[in-house]
Write a protein that holds these residues in place. Structure first.
Motif, mmCIF file in Angstrom:
data_model
loop_
_atom_site.group_PDB
_atom_site.id
_atom_site.type_symbol
_atom_site.label_atom_id
_atom_site.label_comp_id
_atom_site.label_asym_id
_atom_site.label_seq_id
_atom_site.Cartn_x
_atom_site.Cartn_y
_atom_site.Cartn_z
ATOM 1 N N ALA A 22 27.079 39.020 47.003
ATOM 2 C CA ALA A 22 28.477 39.144 47.438
ATOM 3 C C ALA A 22 28.582 38.909 48.943
ATOM 4 O O ALA A 22 29.461 38.183 49.418
ATOM 5 C CB ALA A 22 29.021 40.521 47.071
ATOM 6 N N MET A 23 27.656 39.484 49.700
ATOM 7 C CA MET A 23 27.691 39.329 51.160
ATOM 8 C C MET A 23 27.318 37.900 51.562
ATOM 9 O O MET A 23 27.815 37.371 52.547
ATOM 10 C CB MET A 23 26.729 40.350 51.796
ATOM 11 C CG MET A 23 26.839 40.500 53.294
ATOM 12 S SD MET A 23 28.491 40.918 53.877
ATOM 13 C CE MET A 23 28.460 42.706 53.838
ATOM 14 N N ALA A 24 26.446 37.275 50.783
ATOM 15 C CA ALA A 24 26.016 35.911 51.094
ATOM 16 C C ALA A 24 27.057 34.880 50.662
ATOM 17 O O ALA A 24 27.035 33.748 51.135
ATOM 18 C CB ALA A 24 24.680 35.620 50.406
ATOM 19 N N ARG A 25 27.941 35.253 49.743
ATOM 20 C CA ARG A 25 28.981 34.326 49.254
ATOM 21 C C ARG A 25 30.333 35.037 49.333
ATOM 22 O O ARG A 25 30.869 35.506 48.326
ATOM 23 C CB ARG A 25 28.652 33.903 47.818
ATOM 24 C CG ARG A 25 27.311 33.160 47.774
ATOM 25 C CD ARG A 25 26.743 32.979 46.396
ATOM 26 N NE ARG A 25 25.304 32.778 46.500
ATOM 27 C CZ ARG A 25 24.736 31.617 46.864
ATOM 28 N NH1 ARG A 25 25.486 30.571 47.125
ATOM 29 N NH2 ARG A 25 23.440 31.520 46.967
ATOM 30 N N PRO A 26 30.857 35.137 50.580
ATOM 31 C CA PRO A 26 32.041 35.968 50.817
ATOM 32 C C PRO A 26 33.267 35.484 50.033
ATOM 33 O O PRO A 26 33.347 34.328 49.632
ATOM 34 C CB PRO A 26 32.288 35.796 52.318
ATOM 35 C CG PRO A 26 30.997 35.340 52.882
ATOM 36 C CD PRO A 26 30.345 34.537 51.803
ATOM 37 N N ALA A 27 34.193 36.418 49.849
ATOM 38 C CA ALA A 27 35.497 36.157 49.239
ATOM 39 C C ALA A 27 35.378 35.698 47.793
ATOM 40 O O ALA A 27 36.300 35.101 47.255
ATOM 41 C CB ALA A 27 36.289 35.141 50.064
ATOM 42 N N SER A 28 34.244 35.988 47.169
ATOM 43 C CA SER A 28 34.061 35.587 45.782
ATOM 44 C C SER A 28 33.672 36.825 44.970
ATOM 45 O O SER A 28 32.622 37.411 45.208
ATOM 46 C CB SER A 28 32.970 34.519 45.743
ATOM 47 O OG SER A 28 32.575 34.287 44.437
ATOM 48 N N PRO A 29 34.556 37.256 44.031
ATOM 49 C CA PRO A 29 34.289 38.501 43.312
ATOM 50 C C PRO A 29 33.040 38.413 42.447
ATOM 51 O O PRO A 29 32.778 37.383 41.822
ATOM 52 C CB PRO A 29 35.535 38.678 42.419
ATOM 53 C CG PRO A 29 36.567 37.806 43.020
ATOM 54 C CD PRO A 29 35.843 36.656 43.643
ATOM 55 N N ARG A 30 32.275 39.497 42.417
ATOM 56 C CA ARG A 30 31.102 39.577 41.552
ATOM 57 C C ARG A 30 31.186 40.877 40.764
ATOM 58 O O ARG A 30 31.655 41.893 41.288
ATOM 59 C CB ARG A 30 29.813 39.559 42.380
ATOM 60 C CG ARG A 30 29.645 38.316 43.204
ATOM 61 C CD ARG A 30 28.270 38.263 43.824
ATOM 62 N NE ARG A 30 27.240 38.009 42.829
ATOM 63 C CZ ARG A 30 26.783 36.790 42.508
ATOM 64 N NH1 ARG A 30 27.297 35.730 43.108
ATOM 65 N NH2 ARG A 30 25.837 36.650 41.617
ATOM 66 N N GLU A 143 37.160 29.346 50.076
ATOM 67 C CA GLU A 143 37.386 30.214 48.917
ATOM 68 C C GLU A 143 38.822 30.684 48.988
ATOM 69 O O GLU A 143 39.354 30.936 50.079
ATOM 70 C CB GLU A 143 36.486 31.463 48.971
ATOM 71 C CG GLU A 143 35.070 31.291 48.500
ATOM 72 C CD GLU A 143 34.911 30.972 47.022
ATOM 73 O OE1 GLU A 143 35.864 31.178 46.235
ATOM 74 O OE2 GLU A 143 33.814 30.495 46.670
ATOM 75 N N SER A 144 39.425 30.828 47.821
ATOM 76 C CA SER A 144 40.797 31.307 47.805
ATOM 77 C C SER A 144 40.826 32.651 47.083
ATOM 78 O O SER A 144 40.265 32.797 46.003
ATOM 79 C CB SER A 144 41.649 30.243 47.106
ATOM 80 O OG SER A 144 42.698 30.840 46.417
ATOM 81 N N LEU A 145 41.451 33.636 47.716
ATOM 82 C CA LEU A 145 41.457 34.982 47.139
ATOM 83 C C LEU A 145 42.615 35.804 47.704
ATOM 84 O O LEU A 145 42.917 35.725 48.896
ATOM 85 C CB LEU A 145 40.137 35.699 47.473
ATOM 86 C CG LEU A 145 39.956 37.087 46.869
ATOM 87 C CD1 LEU A 145 39.620 36.989 45.377
ATOM 88 C CD2 LEU A 145 38.871 37.860 47.610
ATOM 89 N N VAL A 174 36.364 46.914 46.489
ATOM 90 C CA VAL A 174 36.065 47.099 45.065
ATOM 91 C C VAL A 174 37.357 47.317 44.292
ATOM 92 O O VAL A 174 38.305 47.945 44.773
ATOM 93 C CB VAL A 174 35.109 48.297 44.808
ATOM 94 C CG1 VAL A 174 33.730 48.014 45.350
ATOM 95 C CG2 VAL A 174 35.668 49.585 45.376
ATOM 96 N N ALA A 175 37.380 46.736 43.100
ATOM 97 C CA ALA A 175 38.469 46.968 42.160
ATOM 98 C C ALA A 175 37.864 46.861 40.768
ATOM 99 O O ALA A 175 37.149 45.896 40.482
ATOM 100 C CB ALA A 175 39.575 45.934 42.341
#
Lengths: 191, 367, 279
Positions: A22-30, A143-145, A174-175
């Motif tokens: 998650a930290m290495a690929r920001p703005a992308s939910p995991r 990334e779009s978020l 977190v959600a």
């Protein structure tokens, strides 16, 4: 008292690998692999992060230090709770709408920018459609978020910190079972 | 036809077998027992415990046997074991004034309360090889037993306000160098932790250099004491202190001349050394280096290697130093290849440049 | 698996400490995070930083590859792979494509890495300025100010003296336009592979107690001057085993008259190519 990770060694290892990605690929939910039981107001996903990263050597600030939550964290993680946001290695925001300004947290010093806070922010949800565009290290193009439930001036506050790079604050949102990381280097692009 | 080298795994397995055989030596000679090492090589055991940062005579003896007497390897073995041990808690600060002294000497006063006590020392052995050690030793007990509590020699000077005062309990909580990285500038507690784990040979040489003009220190051995000290813990759930045993320690307090500076009047200053077991050379070396490293605090000129904390603290650890020096035997052929091709390019350029010019001109210095 | 030690050797407190440091490292690309490096059962200088990072990452589902000088069968690579097979019981592989985690010393595999792979570097000296300024207190300040004049002067002096930059390995890079970073002593041939790599790259220096990271898709520039652009090594030879003209080559002395031959340093890459040629 509620239980924590059923299998601490492997549950925290798997959770960490998702946080690292998650930290290495920001703005992308995991999706987090394990959601441990958690007393209100702490969300299970936030609890998974705290159990994975925090112990007696980390100082943690809780926005809503309710008794049951405090006892649970003390018992399972042995962590040190602090009164002041600026003393925290980790801060848990359980009510994002009323969170303190980002400037209340440690941003590191120029020789040691890693001595800065990591915030775990419980939010209402993530959407990719109609979201803002992000760029920076870890993001191939953009990334779009959209992150729901943040204070209205949150992005202004965060943008104001960008001039201090490499000082800054790193964020985990977190959600439900998802986590999204935004390190200090991720830029929100003007739409 | 060339085939890429294979079989690393097998080579390692064979090497381990050869090592085990060499370590054991002639099988007709009985294997060393740990008790023999612990009892008869106690100074080696002490050094391995001290630099291995683990007070356990049995494990230190085991490490020495496994390392075939290579002390640095034994220290490394103990450190690598120690690193996996969980932390149950921290002891109270050790009280060395309450040491049950077996040896205590001072170079500063002819006599001191409690007296000069030689104890078991190599100092006056005359170093003649003893070819016959079969005669049993009988120790004659002293006529009067040593006092149970010997005052520290430096406290006598303290009463006269001639020596810097360091009040008990005034130090900030020390960081734990085995859990946190060394950062510069390092405070005194951190420096002392580093020195206490430091290689005895390195510290000895550094200390020696301060006596030969590389840091002006004028040291006196204020007091060296060795004996047993109680270890006390105060578990949070109990709320009171309990004694969990005692350990042997050697403590050295050096006294150094100081002409005043940084707002401090002229007075004697202290250098401190502490070592597990009987480790007098180590404790004395440590005390001298500790004092040299206080140069900035005392506004002394900082010019000598022993005063340079980055230099001393970064190079004191034998496990770090031995590993990095010896890593050169690992393959480096990728980088060596890179250097080879660079050197060939440079050599070709050099040859071309020399060919272009007559010798007489090439010999002259270009501006 | 050795049962008397925790999974992957390190205790959980140590793993948590490493994991926190790794996350900060990823958040500040190229910055050296100090960490409480532990004594490992292998000597400092032999990959203890990489081993600690790998131990903090490793889980039962991982497939681990360990290389040294590009090869899986060099003794230290064998020993580290053996160590993790023993203390973590994980699956190991020699095939780059099959690995989830690759620990390396001195090379980046020739086979392109994927987003789901992590590359862990063993680093002897994390500070790119160390040979120019030995004092840590000073180099910290230079990084704080992003003052890399020392390095530019050094490279420029090379050009003045030799006509080009005389650094062939551990060639310094600027990460995300901010931190000057050591790529670890890989040959400069491998530097371009770091730029916008799909795989996360983590660096561990055990003896020096620092770790750092280059996130995926991050700008990694090898320092150069406009009139002296960065160039990688080239060989006049091809690999004599697989015929590759694009890989990094080892020079091997094959007889006592000094006859040389050139073969791929990446043994898996070379082996795969030979297998394909035979099929």
């Amino acid at each position: 008292m509620l239980a924590a990770f059923a299998n601490p060694v492997f549950d925290s290892q798997r959770t960490f690998r998702e946080l690292l990605q998650a930290m290495a690929r920001p703005a992308s939910p995991r999706a987090l692999p394990i959601l441990p039981p958690s007393p209100a107001p702490i969300a299970p996903a936030a609890m998974a992060i705290l159990l994975t990263l925090c112990d007696a050597t980390t100082s943690v600030w809780l926005q809503q230090p309710q008794r049951e939550a405090v006892e649970h964290l003390r018992f399972h993680a042995g962590l040190r709770l602090v009164e002041q946001p600026q003393d925290a290695d980790f801060a848990l925001i359980t009510d994002a709408a009323s969170m303190p300004p980002l400037t209340s947290f440690a941003r590191g010093d120029m020789r040691y920018p890693d001595r800065s806070a990591s915030l775990i922010v419980q939010v209402a949800g993530f959407r990719s459609e109609g979201g803002a565009h992000f760029a920076g290290p870890g993001i191939r193009e953009t990334e779009s978020l959209a992150i729901d439930g943040l204070p209205w001036d949150f992005w202004q506050q965060r943008a104001a910190l960008a001039v201090q790079l490499p000082l800054g604050i790193d964020l985990y949102f977190v959600a439900a079972q998802h986590v999204v990381a935004l390190p200090r280097t991720t830029r929100l692009l003007e739409s | 036809m060339y085939v890429a080298v294979k079989g690393g795994e097998q080579a390692i397995a064979r090497s381990l077998e050869l090592l085990a055989e060499a370590r054991r030596g002639d099988a007709a000679v009985p294997e060393l027992e740990l008790a023999q090492i612990r009892e008869q090589l106690r100074l080696g055991v002490a050094r391995v415990m001290q630099e291995g940062s683990l007070y356990d005579e049995e494990l230190a003896a085991l490490a020495i046997r496994q390392a075939a007497g290579d002390m640095l390897e034994a220290i490394f073995l103990l450190r690598a074991y120690r690193t996996t041990l969980p932390r149950f808690g921290y002891t109270q600060p050790l009280d060395t004034t309450a040491m049950r002294v077996r040896r205590r000497v001072s170079g500063t006063f002819k006599d001191v309360p409690g007296g000069q006590v030689l104890g078991p020392t190599y100092d006056y052995t005359q170093r003649l090889l003893e070819f016959d050690t079969t005669t049993p030793v009988v120790v004659k007990p002293a006529e009067t037993p040593l006092p149970s509590n010997m005052p520290r020699v430096l406290d006598l000077l303290d009463a006269e306000a001639l020596i810097e005062r360091i009040d008990a309990g005034s130090d900030p909580e020390p960081m734990d160098l085995t859990r946190e990285p060394l950062m510069f500038p390092a405070d005194r507690a951190t420096r002392l932790q580093n020195l206490s784990r430091g290689d005895e040979g390195f510290l000895l040489s550094m200390a020696y250099s301060t006596q030969r003009g590389y840091a002006e220190s004028h040291p006196f051995a204020g007091e060296i004491r060795m004996g047993e000290v109680d270890v006390v813990v105060c578990p949070e759930e109990l709320g009171f202190a309990i004694e969990i045993g005692s350990i042997t320690l050697t403590e050295c307090q050096m006294i150094n001349q100081f002409h005043g500076g940084n707002g401090v009047p002229p007075q004697f200053t202290r250098g401190y050394g502490l070592s597990m077991g009987e480790g007098e050379r180590k404790a004395m070396s440590m005390a001298l280096v500790d004092r040299a490293l206080r140069c900035d605090e005392l506004a002394e000129a900082n010019y000598a290697p022993a005063q340079n904390q980055e230099f001393v603290l970064s190079h004191s650890d034998s496990v770090e130093a031995s590993g990095f020096v010896q890593h050169l035997k690992l393959p480096h052929y990728v980088d060596f290849q890179a250097e080879l091709s660079l050197l060939r390019t440079l050599a070709a350029q050099h040859a071309a440049a020399t060919d272009e010019q007559p010798l007489s001109v090439a010999g002259g210095e270009a501006p | 698996m050795t049962p008397s030690y925790n999974f992957a050797f390190l205790d959980e407190d140590t793993k948590r400490m490493l994991r926190r440091a790794l996350l900060k490292a990823v958040a500040i690309p190229g910055y050296q995070v100090p960490f409480g490096s532990r004594e490992m059962p292998l000597p400092y200088g032999w990959g203890t930083g990489g081993i600690q990072v790998t131990a903090a990452l490793l889980g039962p589902d991982d497939v681990l590859k360990v290389i040294d000088q590009g090869a899986d069968d060099t003794t230290n690579a064998v020993n580290i792979r053996r160590f993790f097979a023993r203390v973590a019981g994980v699956a190991t592989t020699e095939h780059t494509a099959d690995a989830t985690l690759i620990q390396t010393r001195h090379r980046i595999p020739e086979t392109s890495l994927r987003e789901d792979q992590i590359l862990v570097f063993q680093v002897p000296e994390p500070e790119p300025l160390r040979t120019l300024e030995p004092r840590e207190a000073e180099t910290r300040t230079l990084h704080a100010l992003a003052d890399y004049g020392l390095m530019h002067v050094k490279l420029y002096e090379d050009i003045a003296q030799y006509g080009h930059i005389a650094t062939s390995y551990d060639y310094p890079v600027l990460v995300d336009g901010r931190f000057l970073t050591s790529p670890s002593p890989i040959p400069k041939f491998d530097n371009p592979k770091m730029d916008h790599s799909p795989a996360l790259m983590l660096f561990g220096a055990g003896r020096e107690k620092r770790l750092y990271a280059i996130p995926p898709y991050t700008r990694v520039e090898s320092l150069a001057f406009e009139d002296h652009p960065f160039e990688i090594q080239r060989w006049e030879h091809r690999c004599e085993l697989c015929g590759s003209g694009e890989s990094y080559l080892d020079e091997v002395v094959v007889d006592d008259r000094g006859t040389r031959m050139f073969v791929c340093s990446d043994t898996d890459f070379c082996g795969q190519r030979r297998a394909e040629a035979q099929a």
